[in-house]
Design an enzyme around this catalytic site. Sequence first.
Site, short mmCIF file in Angstrom:
data_model
loop_
_atom_site.label_atom_id
_atom_site.label_comp_id
_atom_site.label_asym_id
_atom_site.label_seq_id
_atom_site.Cartn_x
_atom_site.Cartn_y
_atom_site.Cartn_z
N LYS A 88 126.81 -49.31 94.43
CA LYS A 88 127.73 -49.13 95.56
C LYS A 88 127.14 -48.22 96.63
O LYS A 88 127.37 -48.41 97.82
CB LYS A 88 129.07 -48.58 95.08
CG LYS A 88 129.89 -49.63 94.35
CD LYS A 88 131.32 -49.21 94.15
CE LYS A 88 132.11 -50.35 93.53
NZ LYS A 88 133.48 -50.00 93.22
N LYS A 131 128.42 -59.86 89.98
CA LYS A 131 129.81 -60.03 89.55
C LYS A 131 130.75 -60.27 90.75
O LYS A 131 130.46 -59.83 91.87
CB LYS A 131 130.29 -58.81 88.75
CG LYS A 131 130.48 -57.55 89.56
CD LYS A 131 131.32 -56.54 88.78
CE LYS A 131 131.78 -55.45 89.76
NZ LYS A 131 133.02 -54.84 89.48
N LYS A 140 135.99 -57.09 94.48
CA LYS A 140 136.97 -57.00 95.57
C LYS A 140 136.32 -56.59 96.88
O LYS A 140 136.65 -57.09 97.93
CB LYS A 140 138.00 -55.90 95.24
CG LYS A 140 139.03 -56.26 94.23
CD LYS A 140 140.06 -55.12 94.18
CE LYS A 140 140.30 -54.66 92.77
NZ LYS A 140 139.47 -53.53 92.34
N1 AQP Z 1 133.82 -59.65 87.91
C1 AQP Z 1 134.55 -59.09 86.96
N2 AQP Z 1 134.68 -59.72 85.76
C2 AQP Z 1 135.45 -59.18 84.78
N3 AQP Z 1 136.16 -58.02 84.92
C3 AQP Z 1 136.06 -57.38 86.11
N4 AQP Z 1 136.63 -56.25 86.57
C4 AQP Z 1 136.22 -56.04 87.83
N5 AQP Z 1 135.39 -57.03 88.23
C5 AQP Z 1 135.27 -57.87 87.18
C6 AQP Z 1 137.55 -55.42 85.81
O1 AQP Z 1 138.75 -55.27 86.57
C7 AQP Z 1 139.31 -53.99 86.28
C8 AQP Z 1 139.71 -53.30 87.54
O2 AQP Z 1 138.57 -53.04 88.31
P1 AQP Z 1 138.60 -51.85 89.35
O3 AQP Z 1 139.62 -52.10 90.36
O4 AQP Z 1 138.74 -50.57 88.63
O5 AQP Z 1 137.20 -51.81 90.04
P2 AQP Z 1 135.84 -52.50 89.73
O6 AQP Z 1 135.55 -52.51 88.28
O7 AQP Z 1 134.80 -51.81 90.57
O8 AQP Z 1 136.17 -53.96 90.24
P3 AQP Z 1 135.91 -54.68 91.62
O9 AQP Z 1 136.82 -55.83 91.66
O10 AQP Z 1 134.46 -54.94 91.78
O11 AQP Z 1 136.41 -53.67 92.72
P4 AQP Z 1 135.59 -52.89 93.81
O12 AQP Z 1 134.86 -53.92 94.59
O13 AQP Z 1 136.62 -52.15 94.60
O14 AQP Z 1 134.66 -51.97 93.09
C9 AQP Z 1 138.28 -53.20 85.46
O15 AQP Z 1 138.68 -53.21 84.10
C10 AQP Z 1 137.03 -54.00 85.64
O16 AQP Z 1 136.17 -53.89 84.52
#
Ligand code: AQP
Length: 327
Positions: free
Chosen positions: A111, A192, A195
């Site tokens: 990030k 992956k 968001k």
């Molecule tokens: N691609 C993914 N596949 C499976 N699980 C996923 N999670 C995130 N992306 C995937 C799981 O979703 C939960 C919540 O995630 P988060 O909001 O804490 O942030 P993150 O893990 O950093 O997910 P994002 O969607 O990529 O958000 P941003 O872009 O804001 O960082 C967690 O349990 C995560 O494992």
Amino acid sequence: MARVLSGIQPSGDLHLGNYFGAVRNWVSDQERTDAFFCVVDLHALTQSLDPEDLRRQSLDLACVLLAAGIDPEKCTLFLQSHVPSHQQLAWILECSATFGELKRMTQFKDKAGDQEAVRVGLFTYPVLMAADILLYDANEVPVGDDQRQHLELTREIANRFNNRYGQTFVVPTATIPKVGARVMDLQHPERKMSKSVNSPLGTIGILDKPVEIEKKIKKAVTDNDGIVSFDVEAKPGLANLLTLFGACLGEDPEEISKRYERYGDLKKDVAEALIESLRPLQERYQTFSADIPEVLRILHHGALKAREVAEVTYQRAADAVGLVSEA
Ligand code: AQP
């Protein structure tokens, strides 16, 4: 009864990775455990978000979670910022975690990337996450695969603290689903689904309309050899589609692959399965998003319950490190 804690950031629209990797499992966890789920709005501050967007996304995420089946009668649903002990404990833990440990976190490296001005909060975010978990004496933390390293750090911090100051925290275990733990971007199956990454065709939001889901699955990147098989290394795009299909049906993706000969047929059925899986959630979402006062009431009630548990653990940790209790 096991205690469960998990959180999700209101950093954008929820996608299939968040759903299959985490949220869907929360719904079954609330049936057999004492579960605490939070919208981790403080974590979202590590990104550059417009204040109005953050407010709207936080409430919208609560609506999506309720629509997904999170039931405030069966678990505790709250906003992280409504429970001040999260930040209080994070500071104590920051004074225990080391710079070297945080520097090794791959999500920070990804990030922070080439950003010129990296926020300190992005660097220390895994410690706040450790506080989120340890405050609730959680035995289990249902997360997707990308959070595995942060969970390891939480365990490390908890063990070190317990060894130094005496038994204070429960050491948690990550529970990671067999299928759906790492949903990949449909256009870039080597990374992956996320968001905060701008990949409109590569990301399926859980509120996407059926026609959008069909279009995105149809355009999903596969390969040219035309053979349907489940091979994450050699055929990551196809493996991702089979994983999504497996997550919808509750079946092994490899078994599903044996039933197909043509990519087109597989894609059509994957799209249909996703649309059907998301339909009930999308219908319920309309009800919750039309009644925000009720959602705020649920979150307030959740925060009261969460504070009761969190304040006790915080006090235990504060006593352990030698902070004087107020008379
Ligand atoms: N691609 C993914 N596949 C499976 N699980 C996923 N999670 C995130 N992306 C995937 C799981 O979703 C939960 C919540 O995630 P988060 O909001 O804490 O942030 P993150 O893990 O950093 O997910 P994002 O969607 O990529 O958000 P941003 O872009 O804001 O960082 C967690 O349990 C995560 O494992």
